[in-house]
Design an enzyme around this catalytic site. Structure first.
Site, PDB file in Angstrom:
ATOM      1  CB  ILE A 189     -56.875 -25.864 -12.400  1.00 12.35           C
ATOM      2  CG1 ILE A 189     -56.019 -26.722 -13.335  1.00 12.35           C
ATOM      3  CG2 ILE A 189     -56.634 -24.385 -12.644  1.00 12.35           C
ATOM      4  CD1 ILE A 189     -54.536 -26.576 -13.161  1.00 12.35           C
ATOM      5  CB  CYS A 190     -59.257 -23.110  -9.426  1.00 11.65           C
ATOM      6  SG  CYS A 190     -60.329 -21.889  -8.662  1.00 11.65           S
ATOM      7  CB  SER A 191     -62.679 -25.088  -6.591  1.00 14.79           C
ATOM      8  OG  SER A 191     -63.283 -24.898  -7.858  1.00 14.79           O
ATOM      9  CB  THR A 221     -58.027 -28.612  -4.519  1.00 17.58           C
ATOM     10  OG1 THR A 221     -57.330 -27.637  -5.275  1.00 17.58           O
ATOM     11  CG2 THR A 221     -57.086 -29.265  -3.527  1.00 17.58           C
ATOM     12  CB  THR A 275     -58.013 -24.870  -3.098  1.00 14.86           C
ATOM     13  OG1 THR A 275     -59.135 -24.887  -4.002  1.00 14.86           O
ATOM     14  CG2 THR A 275     -58.453 -24.285  -1.765  1.00 14.86           C
TER      15      THR A 275
END
Length: 313
Positions: free
Chosen positions: A104-106, A108, A124
């Site tokens: 989820i989001c960063s 990554t 991301t």
């Protein structure tokens, strides 16, 4: 047996990155009792504080069950887990046995640092795309996407996009009817197009005095929208308008209009059963070749390739 879903957090994680998908899976399990079992995990276990100060009581890696789905949350604190060998080893090990692994989001960054995204497609948070591409050049980053699925690896864009990703997983597991009911309960869109830009060109271009002009332009993309026409609407000379517009928005008027047109065309490409030629006219490009060149400048790919990728995912 419930599908075991694990959410990996760490000190400084973004609360909504974790809470959003967890809520989606929890609500889906109301409509299909026993569909999911949820566990929040961290390296050491115990109370783990988010960047807001709110904390989750977590299970340590070595006491966590095997997961059907492992999700890694993002947040300002992501640097520590993305450089922590214990965390990276745990993610690699879990990915070998889990049916799917997601960020989820960063979050990554954690999957990429663990080596899971080499040569794979991912997305991301938009604000981290340049840094991410510099750090992980072998990841095929699709920076404009809400979420991306590449086989058993999933990733989502910033924060609330984790809910979109969870709804897509729920749809794949339990059917679209339950995914739709879950979205209704959450009061969110059931299915934002997977290729929809994760941030609006209008937000990126906002420049005070030109906000109303840009909003008008987006609603009138079929017009020529030349510098002269825009300047006349702004009650300025073309030369003065072009100079002030660039100073306030960081973009030339022509580039700004192209960006608005590309964004509108991309939304139509993913959500409307129109031919590429018709989309080009609707978005104000005039012809499909002009739109193709604009897409390559913005996305690095022609419209047909992006439409195929959206359908495949």
């Amino acid at each position: 047996m419930p599908r075991a879903v694990g959410m990996l957090v760490y000190p400084g994680f973004q609360l909504l990155d974790a809470a959003g998908p967890i809520s989606a899976f929890e609500i889906a399990a109301r409509f299909d009792p026993g569909a999911y079992g949820l566990t929040v995990v961290s390296r050491d276990g115990g109370w783990t504080a988010s960047s807001s100060g709110a904390a989750f009581d977590t299970v340590a890696f070595d006491k966590a069950p095997a997961f059907d789905t492992l999700l890694v949350s993002g947040g300002d604190g992501v640097r520590a887990p993305s450089t922590c060998e214990a965390t990276l080893d745990y993610v690699r090990t879990s990915a070998r046995t889990a049916r799917r692994t997601a960020s989820i989001c960063s979050g990554t960054y954690v999957l990429a640092a663990a080596g899971l995204l080499e040569g794979r497609r991912a997305t991301t948070h938009w604000s981290r795309t340049k840094d991410f591409q510099k750090r992980f050049p072998n990841v095929r980053l699709e920076a404009d996407r809400i979420w991306v699925q590449d086989g058993d690896l999933w990733s989502s864009a910033g924060i609330t996009a984790g809910i979109d990703l969870a709804l897509a997983m729920i749809g794949a597991d339990l059917g679209e009817a339950i995914a739709k009911r879950t979205a209704q309960q959450l009061v969110v869109y059931h299915r934002r197009p997977g290729g929809q830009s994760q941030f609006s060109a209008l937000l990126e271009l906002k420049g005070g005095r030109f906000d109303a002009l840009l909003a008008w332009a987006r609603e009138n993309l079929a017009l020529t929208l030349s510098v002269e026409e825009l300047a006349e609407r702004a009650a300025m000379s073309p030369r003065n308008f072009a100079r002030l517009f660039a100073a306030e928005t960081g973009s030339t008027p022509a580039k700004a209009i192209e960006r608005l047109r590309v964004e509108a065309a991309r939304a139509l490409l993913d959500s409307a059963p129109l031919q590429v030629e018709d989309i080009a006219l609707e978005a104000g490009f005039g012809d499909s070749e002009r739109m193709r060149r604009a897409f390559i400048r913005v996305y690095g790919q022609p419209p047909q390739a992006l439409r195929r990728a959206a359908k495949a995912s």
